[in-house]
Write a protein that holds these residues in place. Structure first.
Motif, mmCIF file in Angstrom:
data_model
loop_
_atom_site.group_PDB
_atom_site.id
_atom_site.type_symbol
_atom_site.label_atom_id
_atom_site.label_comp_id
_atom_site.label_asym_id
_atom_site.label_seq_id
_atom_site.Cartn_x
_atom_site.Cartn_y
_atom_site.Cartn_z
ATOM 1 N N LEU A 1 -3.009 -17.236 35.550
ATOM 2 C CA LEU A 1 -1.672 -17.115 36.126
ATOM 3 C C LEU A 1 -1.051 -15.775 35.761
ATOM 4 N N SER A 2 -1.254 -15.349 34.516
ATOM 5 C CA SER A 2 -0.716 -14.063 34.075
ATOM 6 C C SER A 2 -1.325 -12.919 34.871
ATOM 7 N N ALA A 3 -2.624 -13.009 35.155
ATOM 8 C CA ALA A 3 -3.303 -11.954 35.924
ATOM 9 C C ALA A 3 -2.723 -11.845 37.321
ATOM 10 N N PHE A 4 -2.532 -12.971 37.987
ATOM 11 C CA PHE A 4 -1.984 -12.950 39.343
ATOM 12 C C PHE A 4 -0.538 -12.467 39.345
ATOM 13 N N SER A 5 0.241 -12.902 38.351
ATOM 14 C CA SER A 5 1.639 -12.481 38.279
ATOM 15 C C SER A 5 1.742 -10.976 38.074
ATOM 16 N N SER A 6 0.946 -10.438 37.147
ATOM 17 C CA SER A 6 0.976 -9.006 36.872
ATOM 18 C C SER A 6 0.480 -8.207 38.066
ATOM 19 N N ALA A 7 -0.545 -8.728 38.744
ATOM 20 C CA ALA A 7 -1.087 -8.023 39.905
ATOM 21 C C ALA A 7 -0.055 -7.933 41.020
ATOM 22 N N GLY A 8 0.736 -8.988 41.191
ATOM 23 C CA GLY A 8 1.773 -8.960 42.219
ATOM 24 C C GLY A 8 2.882 -7.996 41.879
ATOM 25 N N SER A 9 3.317 -7.982 40.621
ATOM 26 C CA SER A 9 4.425 -7.114 40.238
ATOM 27 C C SER A 9 4.045 -5.650 40.279
ATOM 28 N N SER A 10 2.744 -5.323 40.170
ATOM 29 C CA SER A 10 2.303 -3.928 40.215
ATOM 30 C C SER A 10 1.755 -3.549 41.583
ATOM 31 N N ASP A 11 1.997 -4.392 42.588
ATOM 32 C CA ASP A 11 1.651 -4.112 43.983
ATOM 33 C C ASP A 11 0.153 -4.090 44.246
ATOM 34 N N LEU B 1 4.892 -10.037 46.502
ATOM 35 C CA LEU B 1 3.587 -10.178 47.154
ATOM 36 C C LEU B 1 3.609 -9.803 48.625
ATOM 37 N N ALA B 2 4.798 -9.658 49.208
ATOM 38 C CA ALA B 2 4.914 -9.509 50.657
ATOM 39 C C ALA B 2 4.427 -8.155 51.156
ATOM 40 N N GLY B 3 4.752 -7.085 50.442
ATOM 41 C CA GLY B 3 4.285 -5.765 50.832
ATOM 42 C C GLY B 3 4.935 -5.206 52.085
ATOM 43 N N ALA B 4 6.162 -5.606 52.383
ATOM 44 C CA ALA B 4 6.858 -5.057 53.537
ATOM 45 C C ALA B 4 7.350 -3.648 53.223
ATOM 46 N N LEU B 5 7.836 -2.944 54.246
ATOM 47 C CA LEU B 5 8.368 -1.604 54.038
ATOM 48 C C LEU B 5 9.612 -1.683 53.147
ATOM 49 N N PRO B 6 9.910 -0.624 52.379
ATOM 50 C CA PRO B 6 11.079 -0.638 51.485
ATOM 51 C C PRO B 6 12.366 -0.894 52.259
ATOM 52 N N VAL B 7 13.271 -1.662 51.648
ATOM 53 C CA VAL B 7 14.536 -2.036 52.288
ATOM 54 C C VAL B 7 15.690 -1.350 51.555
ATOM 55 N N SER B 8 16.454 -0.537 52.276
ATOM 56 C CA SER B 8 17.606 0.154 51.706
ATOM 57 C C SER B 8 18.831 -0.742 51.733
ATOM 58 N N THR B 9 19.814 -0.397 50.902
ATOM 59 C CA THR B 9 21.114 -1.066 50.896
ATOM 60 C C THR B 9 22.188 0.003 51.063
ATOM 61 N N PRO B 10 23.447 -0.388 51.277
ATOM 62 C CA PRO B 10 24.506 0.629 51.388
ATOM 63 C C PRO B 10 24.646 1.490 50.138
ATOM 64 N N GLN B 11 24.189 0.998 48.983
ATOM 65 C CA GLN B 11 24.304 1.759 47.744
ATOM 66 C C GLN B 11 23.006 2.475 47.363
ATOM 67 N N THR B 12 21.875 1.996 47.879
ATOM 68 C CA THR B 12 20.583 2.489 47.404
ATOM 69 C C THR B 12 19.670 2.864 48.560
ATOM 70 N N ALA B 13 19.139 4.073 48.522
ATOM 71 C CA ALA B 13 18.144 4.513 49.502
ATOM 72 C C ALA B 13 16.760 4.112 48.998
ATOM 73 N N ALA B 14 16.014 3.359 49.807
ATOM 74 C CA ALA B 14 14.679 2.909 49.431
ATOM 75 C C ALA B 14 13.642 3.806 50.095
ATOM 76 N N LEU B 15 12.855 4.501 49.278
ATOM 77 C CA LEU B 15 11.840 5.424 49.777
ATOM 78 C C LEU B 15 10.454 4.843 49.511
ATOM 79 N N GLY B 16 9.437 5.439 50.135
ATOM 80 C CA GLY B 16 8.063 5.018 49.914
ATOM 81 C C GLY B 16 7.134 6.211 49.888
ATOM 82 N N VAL B 17 6.144 6.174 48.983
ATOM 83 C CA VAL B 17 5.118 7.216 48.900
ATOM 84 C C VAL B 17 3.758 6.540 48.966
ATOM 85 N N TYR B 18 2.962 6.894 49.977
ATOM 86 C CA TYR B 18 1.689 6.224 50.208
ATOM 87 C C TYR B 18 0.593 7.263 50.435
ATOM 88 N N LEU B 19 -0.628 6.927 50.023
ATOM 89 C CA LEU B 19 -1.745 7.860 50.102
ATOM 90 C C LEU B 19 -2.855 7.287 50.964
#
Length: 620
Positions: free
Chosen positions: A406-416, A436-454
């Motif tokens: 369970l710890s392995a799966f939990s850690s794997a999800g939190s680290s994408d 676990l969903a892996g959707a595109l980053p979601v911004s809020t009125p206070q926070t800009a959500a960016l993404g960096v992918y290779l």
């Protein structure tokens, strides 16, 4: 003639007021004394109860720690005892701060906000004790991770199903309590009270992943493991030695059949043996094709060029169904780093090749040594398939530490490094709120959500030697007060200087796609905030041409970076955060490779370092 007032009409002399004044003075003094007594009683009442409430809240902390320790150790009796103590202290604290006199004090300027904050802290603690901890302890035996491991190839789903109503209600109560604590403003609080509120919010933040993991597991696992009928699940192995936005090239795909908790391995295939197709197998948005090209919907290995995992997963499922028929109910992706964590739960596994795969050697063995040992891709595929089958066999047989699993799966999800998509809308709705969903980053009125992918463009397995680091910052630089976001991605090729001749051709690519052997070509994909604007890019200190587009209202820049062994280059991308008025910032990334042939901690998230003085570093 005299004009004036008669003696009777004239005002009384001062002496005539004295009896009245003397009569009024004792009354006034009495009123003041009574008010003073009431005020002293009021202050004393509040002060004493505040002190007692503080003592109760402090006494509750060891009980809370004892509950967690007892649950982790599997001692249900100790957990129930500790939960009882926690509930007793929390209830007394809530009672001490919830009476009408306390509420009256909350209306007093300066003092009132502090009293209200103490009441909220006590009430939230009491709610968690009564509505979260106590119910979860009552079903801890049913959702104990040690009881969830397979036995004879089957997981007993009945305890999970029975516990689901209790756990779901506790999960909702936890978030309600966390929401009430988060709503307390600490700006006007004295330091001890403000610290208590911050401490409670911190505890809620730490506990939230575990609470959600338990709650979501009871809502998802029974259905996904076939409680109501057979489920077909694709387990996709990603190979970060050849990077893709979601983690790595799809090296192999396994079909798992789940039927009322019985889990069997039905089929395995190398990723290269599925497809390609002359046209898109599913609906791929025009914007996605514009950024990543038409192959994203035709080649399995390119389906995860997009970081939008739900889109990639539906494409992978459609490709499997087109190749084999049937219906895919879910797609799960993971990489060898996750596998190394799973091997901590299973222990070493003997392979048909004579190797023993362990948590320590899984990453170098699967991402490097195999290619040096077996020059033919068919031999490599056979090794990967046999390794997967051996590890699955040990898991299915129940030879596993349930808590570590369970710890392995939990850690794997939190680290994408672990992603899950379900074709069933109710399950996907639950997954959408998780890591676990892996959707595109979601911004809020206070926070800009960016993404960096290779995405690898070498066409080989050279990313085993690629090191990547990301830094970002945001600041209000413009006259219209729109914040500016700046992202820097630094890539380094750590391959040996003679990599072009010392490494196998399968690893270097042999120049097949125009990249000299030993060099690495990477496409750096940077997503800006929804509604934002791409303001500029540069490679090193020079402006650079990019592939740009918009993906679901997010501006996207794609920069190609080619590195010789030992070479390092930095990409800088600037965005205008058009929908934000404050410089809050988050950055999601592809799980980045260590670049030195070592195994990263499965639970470690990519570190995003901070850029200071964004306004001094604008891309002109």
């Amino acid at each position: 003639m005299a004009i004036g007032l008669s003696r009777e009409q004239a005002p009384p002399r001062a002496a005539e007021y004295e009896p009245v004044r003397r009569r009024r003075r004792p009354v006034l003094i009495a009123v003041i004394v009574v008010l003073a007594v009431l005020l002293a009683a009021f202050v004393g009442w509040i002060g004493i109860r505040a002190l007692l409430a503080r003592q109760q809240l402090e006494a509750a902390q060891p009980s809370a720690s004892a509950v967690v320790a007892a649950i982790r150790s599997g001692d249900v009796t100790a957990a129930r005892s500790a939960a009882g103590e926690l509930s007793k202290h929390a209830a007394q604290a809530a009672s001490l701060t919830g009476d009408p006199i306390w509420r009256l004090g909350e209306g007093i300027p300066l003092v009132g906000p502090n009293l209200a904050a103490v009441r909220v802290v006590a009430s939230a603690t009491d709610s968690v004790a009564r509505e979260v901890v106590a119910p979860l302890v009552s079903v801890s035996g049913q959702v104990d991770p040690r009881s969830l491991k397979p036995a004879g190839g089957r997981i007993d789903l009945a305890p999970l199903v029975a516990a689901r109503p209790v756990v779901t209600k506790a999960q909702a109560a936890f978030h309600a309590a966390a929401g009430s604590a988060a709503g307390v403003s600490t700006a006007s609080l004295i330091q001890p009270v403000g610290d208590a509120v911050s401490r409670l919010n911190g505890l809620f933040g730490q506990a939230s992943p575990s609470i959600d993991a338990i709650g979501n597991s009871t809502r998802l696992l029974p259905g996904m493991l076939g409680q109501a009928g057979v489920r077909n699940i694709l387990v996709v192995a990603q190979n970060p030695a050849e990077l893709r936005a979601t983690g790595g090239l799809i090296g192999s795909v396994a079909l798992i059949r789940a039927d009322h908790g019985a889990v069997t391995l039905e089929a395995q295939q190398a990723g290269t043996s599925i497809g390609p197709w002359p046209s898109e197998v599913s609906d791929i948005p025009d914007a996605t094709i514009g950024i990543y090209g038409p192959l994203v919907g035709r080649f399995l290995q390119d389906a995860n060029y997009t970081p939008d995992f739900p889109l990639a997963a539906t494409t992978i499922a459609a490709m499997w169904e087109k190749a084999h028929g049937g219906t895919v109910d879910a797609v799960i992706t993971m990489d060898p780093v996750v596998l190394s964590a799973l091997l901590k739960a299973t222990g070493p596994v003997a392979l048909p090749s004579g190797d023993t795969i362990t948590s320590a050697n899984a990453v170098p063995l699967l991402l490097s040594e195999v290619y040096a040992r077996y020059p033919a891709s068919s031999q490599q595929d056979a090794f990967f398939s046999s390794a997967a089958a051996a590890i699955f066999g040990k898991l299915a047989a129940g030879h596993v530490d349930g808590e570590k699993l369970l710890s392995a799966f939990s850690s794997a999800g939190s680290s994408d490094r672990l992603r899950i998509w379900s074709a069933h809308a109710d399950e996907q709705d639950v997954l959408a709120s998780t890591t676990l969903a892996g959707a595109l980053p979601v911004s809020t009125p206070q926070t800009a959500a960016l993404g960096v992918y290779l995405n690898d463009a070498t066409g080989s397995k050279m990313d085993y030697y690629l090191h990547a680091s990301v830094s970002a910052g945001a600041e209000v630089c413009r006259f219209d007060f729109r914040p500016t976001s700046l992202v820097r991605v630094t890539l380094t090729n750590h391959a040996p200087a003679n990599a072009g001749t010392s490494l196998p051709t399968y690893v270097t690519g042999g120049g097949t796609y125009g990249v000299p052997p030993g060099e690495i070509l990477t496409r750096v994909v940077v997503y800006g905030p929804a509604g934002g604007l791409l303001a500029g890019t540069r490679l090193g200190s020079d402006p650079v041409r990019v592939v740009s587009g918009t993906d679901r209202a997010r501006p996207v820049a794609v920069v190609s970076v080619q590195l010789k062994p030992g070479e390092s280059k930095t990409v800088t991308v600037q965005f205008v955060n058009a929908r934000q008025l404050s410089p809050g910032l988050t950055v999601a990334t592809t799980p980045l490779p260590p670049g030195a042939g070592v195994t990263p901690d499965v639970g470690a998230r990519t570190t995003i370092t901070s850029i200071a003085h964004v306004c001094d570093s604008l891309v002109k």
